[in-house]
Design a protein around this motif. Structure first.
Motif, PDB file in Angstrom:
ATOM      1  N   PRO A 220       0.740  -1.241   0.131  1.00 45.80           N
ATOM      2  CA  PRO A 220       0.178  -0.025   0.001  1.00 45.80           C
ATOM      3  C   PRO A 220       0.721   1.106  -0.018  1.00 45.80           C
ATOM      4  N   ASN A 221       1.986   1.330   0.468  1.00 52.14           N
ATOM      5  CA  ASN A 221       2.910   2.311   0.641  1.00 52.14           C
ATOM      6  C   ASN A 221       3.802   2.545  -0.608  1.00 52.14           C
ATOM      7  N   ALA A 222       3.629   1.686  -1.516  1.00 54.33           N
ATOM      8  CA  ALA A 222       4.728   1.632  -2.962  1.00 54.33           C
ATOM      9  C   ALA A 222       4.535   3.121  -3.557  1.00 54.33           C
ATOM     10  N   GLY A 223       5.814   3.519  -3.690  1.00 54.03           N
ATOM     11  CA  GLY A 223       5.807   5.000  -4.386  1.00 54.03           C
ATOM     12  C   GLY A 223       5.763   4.727  -6.171  1.00 54.03           C
ATOM     13  N   ILE A 224       5.559   5.769  -6.694  1.00 56.48           N
ATOM     14  CA  ILE A 224       5.666   5.661  -8.243  1.00 56.48           C
ATOM     15  C   ILE A 224       6.722   5.013  -8.814  1.00 56.48           C
ATOM     16  N   THR A 225       7.967   5.227  -8.257  1.00 51.50           N
ATOM     17  CA  THR A 225       9.122   4.438  -8.876  1.00 51.50           C
ATOM     18  C   THR A 225       9.141   3.025  -8.745  1.00 51.50           C
ATOM     19  N   TRP A 226       8.682   2.450  -7.494  1.00 49.79           N
ATOM     20  CA  TRP A 226       8.475   1.117  -7.382  1.00 49.79           C
ATOM     21  C   TRP A 226       7.476   0.520  -8.160  1.00 49.79           C
ATOM     22  N   GLN A 227       6.454   1.359  -8.326  1.00 50.01           N
ATOM     23  CA  GLN A 227       5.478   0.637  -9.258  1.00 50.01           C
ATOM     24  C   GLN A 227       5.857   0.503 -10.638  1.00 50.01           C
ATOM     25  N   ARG A 228       6.595   1.400 -11.114  1.00 52.81           N
ATOM     26  CA  ARG A 228       7.206   1.391 -12.466  1.00 52.81           C
ATOM     27  C   ARG A 228       8.228   0.083 -12.478  1.00 52.81           C
ATOM     28  N   LEU A 229       8.856   0.001 -11.427  1.00 49.37           N
ATOM     29  CA  LEU A 229       9.885  -1.162 -11.635  1.00 49.37           C
ATOM     30  C   LEU A 229       9.063  -2.392 -11.450  1.00 49.37           C
ATOM     31  N   PHE A 230       8.211  -2.643 -10.607  1.00 50.07           N
ATOM     32  CA  PHE A 230       7.300  -3.783 -10.429  1.00 50.07           C
ATOM     33  C   PHE A 230       6.621  -4.037 -11.681  1.00 50.07           C
ATOM     34  N   ALA A 231       6.260  -3.077 -12.650  1.00 50.72           N
ATOM     35  CA  ALA A 231       5.531  -3.484 -13.975  1.00 50.72           C
ATOM     36  C   ALA A 231       6.883  -3.855 -15.041  1.00 50.72           C
ATOM     37  N   PHE A 232       7.813  -3.390 -14.869  1.00 46.08           N
ATOM     38  CA  PHE A 232       9.187  -3.791 -15.771  1.00 46.08           C
ATOM     39  C   PHE A 232       9.265  -5.201 -15.503  1.00 46.08           C
ATOM     40  N   GLY A 233       9.323  -5.571 -14.160  1.00 41.80           N
ATOM     41  CA  GLY A 233       9.660  -7.166 -13.719  1.00 41.80           C
ATOM     42  C   GLY A 233       8.584  -7.977 -14.242  1.00 41.80           C
ATOM     43  N   TYR A 234       7.421  -7.469 -14.320  1.00 52.03           N
ATOM     44  CA  TYR A 234       6.291  -8.182 -14.523  1.00 52.03           C
ATOM     45  C   TYR A 234       6.285  -8.600 -16.037  1.00 52.03           C
ATOM     46  N   ASP A 235       6.577  -7.408 -16.994  1.00 53.22           N
ATOM     47  CA  ASP A 235       6.386  -7.567 -18.322  1.00 53.22           C
ATOM     48  C   ASP A 235       7.730  -8.539 -18.829  1.00 53.22           C
ATOM     49  N   ALA A 236       8.779  -8.388 -17.839  1.00 48.33           N
ATOM     50  CA  ALA A 236      10.003  -9.204 -18.546  1.00 48.33           C
ATOM     51  C   ALA A 236       9.730 -10.423 -18.376  1.00 48.33           C
ATOM     52  N   LEU A 237       9.062 -10.881 -17.545  1.00 48.70           N
ATOM     53  CA  LEU A 237       9.017 -12.560 -17.263  1.00 48.70           C
ATOM     54  C   LEU A 237       7.865 -12.898 -18.296  1.00 48.70           C
ATOM     55  N   THR A 238       6.710 -12.131 -18.522  1.00 42.89           N
ATOM     56  CA  THR A 238       5.742 -12.379 -19.149  1.00 42.89           C
ATOM     57  C   THR A 238       6.059 -12.579 -20.570  1.00 42.89           C
ATOM     58  N   LEU A 239       7.191 -11.600 -21.078  1.00 44.70           N
ATOM     59  CA  LEU A 239       7.495 -11.724 -22.547  1.00 44.70           C
ATOM     60  C   LEU A 239       8.386 -12.960 -22.971  1.00 44.70           C
ATOM     61  N   ILE A 240       9.135 -13.623 -22.087  1.00 45.81           N
ATOM     62  CA  ILE A 240       9.851 -14.728 -22.585  1.00 45.81           C
ATOM     63  C   ILE A 240       9.198 -15.508 -23.634  1.00 45.81           C
ATOM     64  N   PRO A 241       8.256 -16.173 -23.512  1.00 48.67           N
ATOM     65  CA  PRO A 241       7.549 -17.069 -24.761  1.00 48.67           C
ATOM     66  C   PRO A 241       7.480 -16.189 -26.202  1.00 48.67           C
ATOM     67  N   GLN A 242       7.501 -14.944 -25.911  1.00 49.28           N
ATOM     68  CA  GLN A 242       6.800 -14.107 -27.403  1.00 49.28           C
ATOM     69  C   GLN A 242       8.215 -13.332 -27.819  1.00 49.28           C
ATOM     70  N   LEU A 243       9.566 -13.659 -27.183  1.00 47.19           N
ATOM     71  CA  LEU A 243      10.459 -12.888 -27.621  1.00 47.19           C
ATOM     72  C   LEU A 243      10.797 -13.126 -29.170  1.00 47.19           C
ATOM     73  N   SER A 244      10.967 -14.295 -29.517  1.00 45.66           N
ATOM     74  CA  SER A 244      11.640 -14.574 -31.024  1.00 45.66           C
ATOM     75  C   SER A 244      10.457 -14.202 -32.007  1.00 45.66           C
ATOM     76  N   GLN A 245       9.127 -14.290 -31.581  1.00 46.39           N
ATOM     77  CA  GLN A 245       8.115 -13.873 -32.535  1.00 46.39           C
ATOM     78  C   GLN A 245       8.285 -12.128 -32.876  1.00 46.39           C
TER      79      GLN A 245
END
Length: 604
Positions: free
Chosen positions: A537-562
């Motif tokens: 609940p106390n996460a700042g805007i920078t923390w939120q952006r980095l969270f999204a960064f990590g989330y996308d990084a893992l999610t994208l792995i199966p789609q990288l080559s395409q």
């Protein structure tokens, strides 16, 4: 009696005349000029006769053929190791050469220095030669001399670089010989030095050689790792001359379709000064991993040598690497040529373009490039970039300017402000810059362009501000104050650094400001947002952006080559994602407009 005597006299006279005529004819034949020699071949062609024969041809030939034969004579003497004769003939040629022939003499001087075992003198002499005045054959000869001198100075890497450049000028057997010499020189170098030699300053041909020889020269590679690396190299460099040295390696490309790793190694600085940022990325990765069957292992990169860390990753049985985060760590991992796919969480200066290497980053430069694209799409044709006079400001402004120049063919106007006390004067200078040349110091105007300042093509029609939220609040009103208050505000664009939370007090002076940021910040993925807000609940805007960064990084792995092969953009928390041929993930951000304390959808 008298008659007989007269008859004998006439006979003797006729014989004398005939003999005289014969002798004169013979004499004339001896004095007849010799036949002129054939036209001289290219002065840098193959030497196929002794120096004295070339010199004899020079004596009989008219200019400019005589000059060419003399050059060939000097080259022949040098080839025979006769520096004395070559030096004498070169001295004669110096007195006769025209200004246009000085570059040729410079090359001969370098060749003479090499024959005299003076490689330093040869290199010094070559540095004075104007290569643009040399023929193709002359340039080939020049580069061979340069490579020979560097090799004599025990600089095999530099000598190989010269021969790699020379390779492009050759054909037939000469190419094969040159290729063999490159291989011989690089064979003597350590894998580490060859990996370190790679970089954006080299041609693809050179980087291909260095990477290949780093693999071939490594004695401690497991067979499977060596095969992976060579197959990856063959895929990245299908037409490279070094293919001749990997004949025994299967030619099948590295399989890159739909990565489905069983064990992902995540490299992050989990301790030290970046531990908080790494924790946000780690939580994003863990959230995205929920429900997946693959295994995650986290490795702390803080204070660790990449070589030993990579060995630990291999021993753990990982088949995919996510990370590392810092550019120098990415460079260190790339140098190791890992035998598994990698999605690095930063973009280094050099991306080797290997099929299993990918790069993902949240960089201010990438946001500047996105702003240049968006502003062009919005119909703007003469933007003003207003940035702080610091390293970050100049780096981001330059990136915007380069992208603008590429897509429009016109220079953007780059203006830098020195500090809050001079904001008004800096804004005045910036807005008046369309028709005046820029000073060179900070706080004034500096346009981007190859031909120097020629004035802006038209009036300023938009502003891109490289500012954070506080700077934006201070500076934006000055643009209204300096300009005619009755005129409409210039369309003004900022990036995520200027984000102002919706719960801040409304600031009407910012109305109309357009900002680019990741969709996640503007309530994208509402269900995930609720989960994150509940857990942190106390996460700042920078923390939120980095969270999204990590989330996308893992999610994208199966789609990288395409994505690398040109698949449609993938909607994600950090933006719409595509990939360049070099494997760099690129984000298309969401543009929003500030209105009375709220960010509302802007023009797309």
């Amino acid at each position: 009696m008298a008659t007989q005597y007269q008859r004998d006299s006439v006979t003797r006279l006729l014989c004398t005349l005939v003999l005289s005529s014969i002798l004169m004819a013979c004499g004339t034949g001896l004095r007849a000029p010799q036949e002129a020699p054939p036209p001289a071949p290219d002065i840098f062609s193959l030497i196929d006769r002794p120096a004295d024969q070339y010199q004899a041809l020079a004596e009989r030939a008219p200019e400019p053929d005589a000059f060419n034969w003399r050059v060939l004579a000097i080259r022949s003497a040098l080839q025979q190791g006769d520096a004395a004769t070559a030096g004498q003939q070169l001295e004669v040629l110096r007195r006769q050469a025209s200004p246009q022939q000085q570059s040729i003499l410079g090359v001969l001087e370098a060749a003479l220095a090499l024959t005299q075992n003076n490689p330093a003198g040869a290199l010094q002499q070559l540095a004075t030669v104007d290569r643009t005045r040399l023929s193709r054959g002359g340039e080939i000869y020049y580069l061979q001399l340069q490579a020979n001198a560097l090799e004599l100075q025990q600089q095999p890497l530099e000598a190989a670089k010269v021969l790699i450049e020379r390779q492009e000028l050759l054909s037939g057997d000469e190419r094969e010989t040159n290729r063999g010499h490159i291989h011989h020189l690089l064979q003597s170098l350590s894998p580490q030095s060859l990996r370190q030699a790679q970089g954006p300053g080299n041609t693809d041909l050179a980087n291909g050689w260095f990477r290949l020889m780093a693999i071939l020269n490594s004695d401690n590679l497991q067979p499977g790792q060596r095969q992976w690396q060579l197959q990856s190299w063959r895929t990245a460099y299908p037409d490279h001359p070094g293919q001749a040295y990997v004949v025994g390696t299967p030619a099948e490309p590295v399989v890159t379709s739909a990565y489905q790793p069983a064990h992902i190694a995540v490299l992050l600085p989990l301790s030290g000064r970046l531990a908080e940022q790494a924790d946000a990325i780690r939580n994003g990765i863990l959230s995205a991993h929920q429900g997946q069957t693959s295994r995650l292992s986290f490795f702390d990169t803080n204070g660790r040598a990449m070589n030993s860390l990579y060995q630990q990753v291999q021993q753990a049985g990982a088949d995919f690497i996510l990370g590392p985060l810092l550019k120098e760590e990415v460079d260190a991992l790339t140098e190791l040529d890992p035998a598994m796919p990698v999605l690095a969480l930063n973009v280094p200066a050099y991306q080797p373009g290997l099929p299993h290497l990918y790069y993902f980053a949240l960089s201010p430069e990438a946001e500047a490039a996105e702003a240049a694209r968006h502003m062009w799409d919005q119909g703007h044709r003469q933007p003003l970039v207003f940035a702080p006079n610091n390293e970050l400001g100049r780096r981001v402004a330059t990136e915007f300017g380069q992208r603008w120049q590429q897509q429009s063919g016109r220079p953007a106007i780059l203006a830098y402000f020195a500090g809050q006390s001079s904001i008004e004067s800096d804004v005045r200078r910036a807005l008046a810059s369309a028709g005046s040349p820029p000073p060179a110091a900070a706080g004034v105007i500096q346009p981007l362009g190859d031909g120097g300042w020629t004035g802006a093509p038209g009036p300023i029609d938009s502003v891109f501000m490289v500012t954070n939220a506080t700077e934006t609040r201070v500076i934006l009103p000055y643009f209204d104050f300096v300009r005619d208050s009755r005129a409409a505000r210039l369309p003004t664009y900022v990036t995520s650094r200027s984000y102002i939370p919706d719960d801040d007090a409304p600031m009407s002076e910012l109305n109309g400001l357009q900002l680019a940021d990741m969709p996640w910040i503007f309530d994208g993925a509402p269900q995930l947002r609720q989960e994150v807000d509940a857990l942190w609940p106390n996460a700042g805007i920078t923390w939120q952006r980095l969270f999204a960064f990590g989330y996308d990084a893992l999610t994208l792995i199966p789609q990288l080559s395409q994505l690398r092969e040109g698949a449609p953009p993938v909607p994600a928390l950090t933006g719409e994602l595509t990939a360049s041929p070099q494997g760099v993930l690129q984000r298309r951000l969401q543009w929003m407009e500030y209105r009375n304390g709220e960010w509302l959808p802007g023009g797309q």
